[in-house]
Design an enzyme around this catalytic site. Structure first.
Site, short mmCIF file in Angstrom:
data_model
loop_
_atom_site.label_atom_id
_atom_site.label_comp_id
_atom_site.label_asym_id
_atom_site.label_seq_id
_atom_site.Cartn_x
_atom_site.Cartn_y
_atom_site.Cartn_z
N GLY A 147 -4.81 -3.93 7.19
CA GLY A 147 -3.49 -4.48 7.46
C GLY A 147 -3.59 -5.88 8.04
O GLY A 147 -4.67 -6.32 8.46
N LYS A 162 -1.60 2.35 -13.38
CA LYS A 162 -1.47 2.17 -14.82
C LYS A 162 -2.44 3.03 -15.62
O LYS A 162 -2.06 3.63 -16.63
CB LYS A 162 -1.67 0.69 -15.16
CG LYS A 162 -1.55 0.36 -16.64
CD LYS A 162 -0.12 0.35 -17.11
CE LYS A 162 0.60 -0.87 -16.62
NZ LYS A 162 1.97 -1.00 -17.19
N HIS A 186 -14.25 -3.03 2.57
CA HIS A 186 -13.33 -2.25 1.75
C HIS A 186 -14.08 -1.51 0.64
O HIS A 186 -14.38 -2.09 -0.40
CB HIS A 186 -12.28 -3.17 1.12
CG HIS A 186 -11.30 -3.73 2.09
ND1 HIS A 186 -10.11 -3.10 2.40
CD2 HIS A 186 -11.34 -4.86 2.86
CE1 HIS A 186 -9.45 -3.82 3.29
NE2 HIS A 186 -10.17 -4.89 3.59
N CYS A 220 -11.30 -1.57 7.68
CA CYS A 220 -10.87 -2.91 8.06
C CYS A 220 -10.01 -2.86 9.32
O CYS A 220 -10.52 -2.57 10.40
CB CYS A 220 -10.17 -3.61 6.90
SG CYS A 220 -10.03 -5.41 7.10
N TYR A 221 -8.70 -3.10 9.23
CA TYR A 221 -7.85 -2.97 10.41
C TYR A 221 -7.98 -1.57 11.01
O TYR A 221 -7.96 -1.40 12.24
CB TYR A 221 -6.39 -3.24 10.06
CG TYR A 221 -5.44 -3.04 11.24
CD1 TYR A 221 -5.26 -4.04 12.19
CD2 TYR A 221 -4.76 -1.83 11.40
CE1 TYR A 221 -4.42 -3.84 13.28
CE2 TYR A 221 -3.92 -1.63 12.49
CZ TYR A 221 -3.75 -2.64 13.42
OH TYR A 221 -2.92 -2.45 14.50
N GLU A 235 -12.85 0.62 -1.33
CA GLU A 235 -11.94 0.88 -2.44
C GLU A 235 -11.91 -0.24 -3.46
O GLU A 235 -11.45 -0.06 -4.60
CB GLU A 235 -10.52 1.13 -1.92
CG GLU A 235 -9.79 -0.08 -1.37
CD GLU A 235 -10.09 -0.37 0.10
OE1 GLU A 235 -9.32 -1.11 0.72
OE2 GLU A 235 -11.12 0.13 0.61
N VAL A 295 4.14 0.56 -21.68
CA VAL A 295 3.56 1.87 -21.40
C VAL A 295 4.41 2.65 -20.41
O VAL A 295 4.70 3.83 -20.61
CB VAL A 295 2.13 1.71 -20.84
CG1 VAL A 295 1.53 3.06 -20.46
CG2 VAL A 295 1.23 1.00 -21.84
N ASP A 296 4.82 1.99 -19.33
CA ASP A 296 5.45 2.69 -18.22
C ASP A 296 6.76 3.36 -18.62
O ASP A 296 6.95 4.57 -18.40
CB ASP A 296 5.69 1.73 -17.06
CG ASP A 296 4.44 0.94 -16.70
OD1 ASP A 296 3.34 1.42 -17.00
OD2 ASP A 296 4.58 -0.16 -16.14
N THR A 305 7.93 3.96 -21.55
CA THR A 305 7.75 4.89 -22.66
C THR A 305 7.23 6.23 -22.18
O THR A 305 7.75 7.29 -22.56
CB THR A 305 6.79 4.30 -23.70
OG1 THR A 305 7.30 3.05 -24.17
CG2 THR A 305 6.64 5.26 -24.88
#
Length: 514
Positions: free
Chosen positions: A56, A370, A171, A83-84, A173, A228-229, A231
């Site tokens: 953050g 996505k 991080h 991190c934070y 991730e 995509v979304d 649909t």
């Protein structure tokens, strides 16, 4: 959903918060996000096998900084601070946090200094990790041990309380961290004792049931974009409500070349969806006339979409729900997850909707990334022609046509974009990148064509690699391809005399320019 194991991510305002949750799911463990100040009772009611504290923008020592209830640190549930989150754990448990001599941002080398931290099991003695911080831990809490250091010599990993409270300054991730998934895997399976119980096939069945229960006997209207979304959201919802789904495809005048025709054919012939076509291009373009500020463009487009939907829904018999293909990145970049989250840009289907919208919102994909949506689409037999399409922003070409949005400038952008896409496909690169598109700049430059001085606009080529849209790296296109695209655009598109290449990653830039 009813899942066996659950990991909670507490959001402290990091732009990577949703990415943490996505990585956990990638490892087949369910995850969900709550704001950092969610009541302890709410957190524990989710029966988490582990809790992750995100990064953050705040300083843990600042007055009023986001904090954590000490009851979550009693060792009953493993906690990982990132991190934070690491600085916060150090601060609230009696350690010391200070501003570093210099910021550590981007790729950095981490050195393992002591054994015993289960998170670092299997990692090399030194490895590259992604850093993004000003503050650093000056002293860990009493009874805790440091297991790794950053290049500056500050603690990069510590643990304590029988290995139930752990912290990382880097991080894991982010894809740029070497062995990042291994670190998270160690936390999930060695520390939290989770099992691989998250799968998308179960998600499809559960969400179909949830949509049916939420909608009841009401009708649903869906704005299809061809992407995509929207649909996948439409196909999923049609499973739940059948012919009570009324799809509306709006030509807002901001689409790519020949997009309206090709998309309508695909929806009606391949997917057999009930689609109503509305040509509202004049309405959108007239409301955008003279508007150059990106956030105003998005707000105008979002409101105009809703008004068009309301009018068409009334014409076809009315609907009580508006279905949207909102995704995780849309939500996080609009600053809607967790206090302190920074608004990067308002997405028309999140923060761009007017307050007096006449529909209830139905957003079945808002907790997905996505690649998860594409996987769900494949499970439901959505054609590859849609699932493989590059992401296209909800506001369309309005946020790629920088400055004034006019019919003439949009035509220039469409032609240039079509040439770039054609060459990317011909080179066999389309399916090997996340996104490729053109941006039209609101500047003119001097050129020479046929021995005549020109003063025309400039086009930017943008192509990126990404896994989920949260981080991205620019694609190293060959000089031959770039030369071919540049020559064709300058020769074939009237009004352009210069082509440039965007070589900026995300961060510090976003993928789109506006």
């Amino acid at each position: 959903m009813n899942v066996k194991d659950n990991i909670l991510v507490l959001d402290y305002g990091s732009q990577y918060t949703q990415l943490i949750a996505r990585r956990v799911r990638e490892l087949k463990v369910h995850s969900e996000i709550l704001p950092w100040d969610a009541p302890v009772e709410t957190i524990l009611s989710r029966h988490p096998k582990g809790i992750i504290l995100s990064g953050g923008p705040a300083s843990a020592t600042a007055p009023g900084a986001p904090t954590i209830d000490g009851r979550l640190l009693d060792g009953s549930v493993p906690v990982l601070g990132i991190c934070y989150g690491m600085q916060l754990l150090a601060h609230v448990l009696g350690g010391k946090v200070r501003k570093g001599a210099s910021a550590e941002y981007g790729a950095s080398v981490v050195r393992v200094t002591a054994a015993g931290n289960p998170l670092l099991r299997g990692l090399p003695a030194t490895f590259q990790a992604w850093m993004s911080h000003w503050d650093e831990v000056a002293a860990v809490p009493t009874g805790f041990s440091v297991h790794a250091e950053s290049e500056s010599g500050a603690p990069a990993a510590f643990s304590g309380r029988d290995g139930k409270v752990l912290a990382l300054q880097f991080h894991p991730e982010v894809v740029h961290t070497e062995g990042g998934l291994d670190v998270l895997r160690n936390f999930l399976f060695d520390v939290c004792r989770c099992e691989e119980s998250w799968n998308l096939s179960g998600w499809v069945d559960q969400m179909t049931s949830e949509i049916a229960a939420k909608v009841g006997g009401d009708r649903v209207v869906c704005g299809l974009s061809g992407g995509v979304d929207s649909t996948v959201a439409a196909v999923l919802t049609s499973r739940a409500v059948g012919d009570r789904l009324e799809c509306i495809f709006v030509n807002n005048g901001l689409l790519r070349k020949d997009e309206a025709r090709s998309v309508l054919d695909l929806y009606r012939e391949k997917l057999k969806l009930k689609v109503h076509y509305v040509d509202a291009s004049q309405t959108f373009l007239s409301r955008l006339e003279g508007v150059v500020e990106p956030e105003r463009k998005r707000k105008i487009i979002g409101e105009t979409f809703v008004r068009v939907f309301e009018a068409k829904a009334a014409e076809i018999g009315g609907a009580q729900w508006l279905l949207q293909g909102t995704l995780y990145p849309d939500v996080i970049e609009s600053g809607f997850k967790g206090k302190g989250a920074s608004v990067i840009k308002t997405h028309h289907n999140v923060g761009g909707l007017p307050d007096d919208i006449a529909f209830g919102l139905l957003e079945p994909l808002r907790d997905l990334f996505k690649d998860e949506v594409r996987a769900i689409g494949a499970l439901m037999d959505v054609p590859g022609a849609i699932l493989g399409r590059h992401p296209f922003p909800g506001p369309g070409l309005a946020v790629r046509c920088l400055g004034e949005v006019s019919p003439g400038r949009l035509d220039v952008l469409r032609e240039a974009d079509a040439i770039f896409a054609e060459e990317i496909v011909a080179a066999g690169l389309y399916d090997r990148m996340w996104q490729a598109f053109c941006v039209l700049l609101p500047v003119r430059t001097v050129g020479v064509m046929g021995d005549v001085r020109t003063y025309a606009e400039a086009v930017v080529l943008r192509a990126v690699h990404s896994q989920d849209g949260m981080t991205a790296d620019w694609v190293r296109l060959s000089p031959e391809l770039l030369d071919r695209v540049s020559r064709r655009i300058c020769n074939e598109v009237e009004g352009v005399n210069r082509v440039v290449l965007d070589v900026t990653s995300k961060p510090p830039a976003t993928i789109e320019w506006e």
